[in-house]
Write a protein that holds these residues in place. Structure first.
Motif, short mmCIF file in Angstrom:
data_model
loop_
_atom_site.label_atom_id
_atom_site.label_comp_id
_atom_site.label_asym_id
_atom_site.label_seq_id
_atom_site.Cartn_x
_atom_site.Cartn_y
_atom_site.Cartn_z
N ASN A 31 0.79 -1.22 0.00
CA ASN A 31 0.00 0.00 0.00
C ASN A 31 0.83 1.27 0.00
O ASN A 31 0.37 2.32 0.40
N ASN A 32 2.04 1.20 -0.50
CA ASN A 32 2.89 2.37 -0.39
C ASN A 32 4.06 2.24 -1.35
O ASN A 32 4.15 1.30 -2.12
N CYS A 33 4.97 3.20 -1.27
CA CYS A 33 6.19 3.11 -2.05
C CYS A 33 7.15 2.13 -1.39
O CYS A 33 7.12 1.94 -0.17
N MET A 34 8.01 1.55 -2.20
CA MET A 34 9.17 0.81 -1.71
C MET A 34 10.34 1.22 -2.57
O MET A 34 10.16 1.62 -3.73
N GLY A 35 11.53 1.11 -2.01
CA GLY A 35 12.67 1.60 -2.77
C GLY A 35 13.95 0.86 -2.49
O GLY A 35 14.08 0.11 -1.53
N TRP A 36 14.90 1.09 -3.37
CA TRP A 36 16.27 0.62 -3.22
C TRP A 36 17.18 1.84 -3.08
O TRP A 36 17.07 2.79 -3.85
N PHE A 37 18.07 1.75 -2.11
CA PHE A 37 19.03 2.82 -1.86
C PHE A 37 20.41 2.20 -1.76
O PHE A 37 20.56 1.00 -1.55
N ARG A 38 21.42 3.03 -1.90
CA ARG A 38 22.78 2.52 -1.77
C ARG A 38 23.66 3.55 -1.06
O ARG A 38 23.37 4.75 -1.08
N GLN A 39 24.70 3.02 -0.45
CA GLN A 39 25.65 3.90 0.21
C GLN A 39 27.05 3.32 0.02
O GLN A 39 27.32 2.19 0.44
N ALA A 40 27.89 4.11 -0.61
CA ALA A 40 29.28 3.73 -0.82
C ALA A 40 30.12 4.28 0.33
O ALA A 40 29.72 5.25 0.98
N ARG A 45 23.87 8.43 1.49
CA ARG A 45 22.93 7.49 0.93
C ARG A 45 22.28 8.06 -0.33
O ARG A 45 21.93 9.23 -0.37
N GLU A 46 22.11 7.21 -1.32
CA GLU A 46 21.58 7.64 -2.62
C GLU A 46 20.36 6.80 -2.98
O GLU A 46 20.42 5.56 -2.89
N GLY A 47 19.30 7.44 -3.40
CA GLY A 47 18.14 6.72 -3.90
C GLY A 47 18.45 6.16 -5.28
O GLY A 47 18.86 6.91 -6.17
N VAL A 48 18.27 4.88 -5.46
CA VAL A 48 18.58 4.22 -6.73
C VAL A 48 17.32 4.02 -7.57
O VAL A 48 17.28 4.38 -8.74
N ALA A 49 16.31 3.45 -6.96
CA ALA A 49 15.06 3.19 -7.67
C ALA A 49 13.94 3.02 -6.66
O ALA A 49 14.18 2.63 -5.52
N ALA A 50 12.73 3.31 -7.09
CA ALA A 50 11.58 3.16 -6.21
C ALA A 50 10.36 2.80 -7.04
O ALA A 50 10.32 3.01 -8.25
N TYR A 94 23.70 -1.98 -0.67
CA TYR A 94 22.37 -1.69 -1.19
C TYR A 94 21.32 -2.08 -0.15
O TYR A 94 21.37 -3.18 0.43
N TYR A 95 20.38 -1.16 0.06
CA TYR A 95 19.35 -1.34 1.07
C TYR A 95 17.96 -1.27 0.43
O TYR A 95 17.71 -0.45 -0.45
N CYS A 96 17.08 -2.09 0.95
CA CYS A 96 15.67 -2.05 0.61
C CYS A 96 14.94 -1.25 1.68
O CYS A 96 15.31 -1.33 2.86
N ALA A 97 13.93 -0.49 1.29
CA ALA A 97 13.20 0.33 2.25
C ALA A 97 11.70 0.25 1.99
O ALA A 97 11.26 0.14 0.85
N ALA A 98 10.93 0.35 3.07
CA ALA A 98 9.47 0.32 2.98
C ALA A 98 8.89 1.20 4.07
O ALA A 98 9.61 1.68 4.95
N GLY A 99 7.58 1.42 3.99
CA GLY A 99 6.96 2.29 4.98
C GLY A 99 7.25 3.75 4.68
O GLY A 99 7.71 4.50 5.53
N HIS A 100 6.97 4.14 3.43
CA HIS A 100 7.24 5.51 3.00
C HIS A 100 6.45 6.50 3.85
O HIS A 100 5.26 6.33 4.08
N CYS A 105 8.75 9.04 -3.86
CA CYS A 105 9.08 7.65 -3.53
C CYS A 105 10.59 7.44 -3.43
O CYS A 105 11.05 6.59 -2.68
N ILE A 106 11.37 8.19 -4.18
CA ILE A 106 12.79 7.95 -4.23
C ILE A 106 13.54 8.89 -3.29
O ILE A 106 14.77 8.94 -3.29
N SER A 107 12.80 9.61 -2.45
CA SER A 107 13.44 10.63 -1.60
C SER A 107 14.13 10.06 -0.38
O SER A 107 14.93 10.74 0.24
#
Length: 123
Positions: A31-40, A45-50, A94-100, A105-107
């Motif tokens: 019921n919401n956005c989910m996304g992939w983020f990464r941190q080198a 942290r950088e939003g990769v895709a959502a 790379y991290y997965c995120a939920a509960g926007h 979505c990519i913020s």
């Protein structure tokens, strides 16, 4: 309780491919956005895709457009990130995120985060 478990990371040569998976539990998946983020190392942290899961609308960072694709499997409650034509600069955790909780979505404004999976791309 929401749990996110990433898998699929590893080491690959430049030009190779990997597919990351994020298995999600709890009602936040559908019921919401989910996304992939990464941190080198040494970077923020950088939003990769959502993806906006109710409709399937997707968003990809300019740095990965045309190479990475975010998808979802509703039946499996799983989020994927297909990564092709990998570059050394894609090396990161790379991290997965939920509960926007607001914004785009990519913020990166998410409540729940997975433990991360390492992607290392060598030249």
């Amino acid at each position: 309780q929401v749990q996110l478990v990433e898998s699929g990371g590893g080491s690959v040569q430049a030009g190779g491919s990997l597919r990351l998976s994020c298995a999600a539990s709890g009602s936040t998946y559908s019921n919401n956005c989910m996304g992939w983020f990464r941190q080198a190392p040494g970077k923020g942290r950088e939003g990769v895709a959502a993806i906006y899961t109710p409709r399937g609308n997707t968003y990809h960072a300019d740095s990965v457009k045309g190479r990475f694709t975010i998808t979802q499997d509703d039946a499996k409650n799983t989020l994927y990130l297909q990564m092709n034509s990998l570059k050394t600069e894609d090396t990161a955790m790379y991290y997965c995120a939920a509960g926007h909780v607001g914004g785009s979505c990519i913020s990166g404004n998410y409540r729940y985060w997975g433990q991360g999976t390492q992607v290392t791309v060598s030249s």
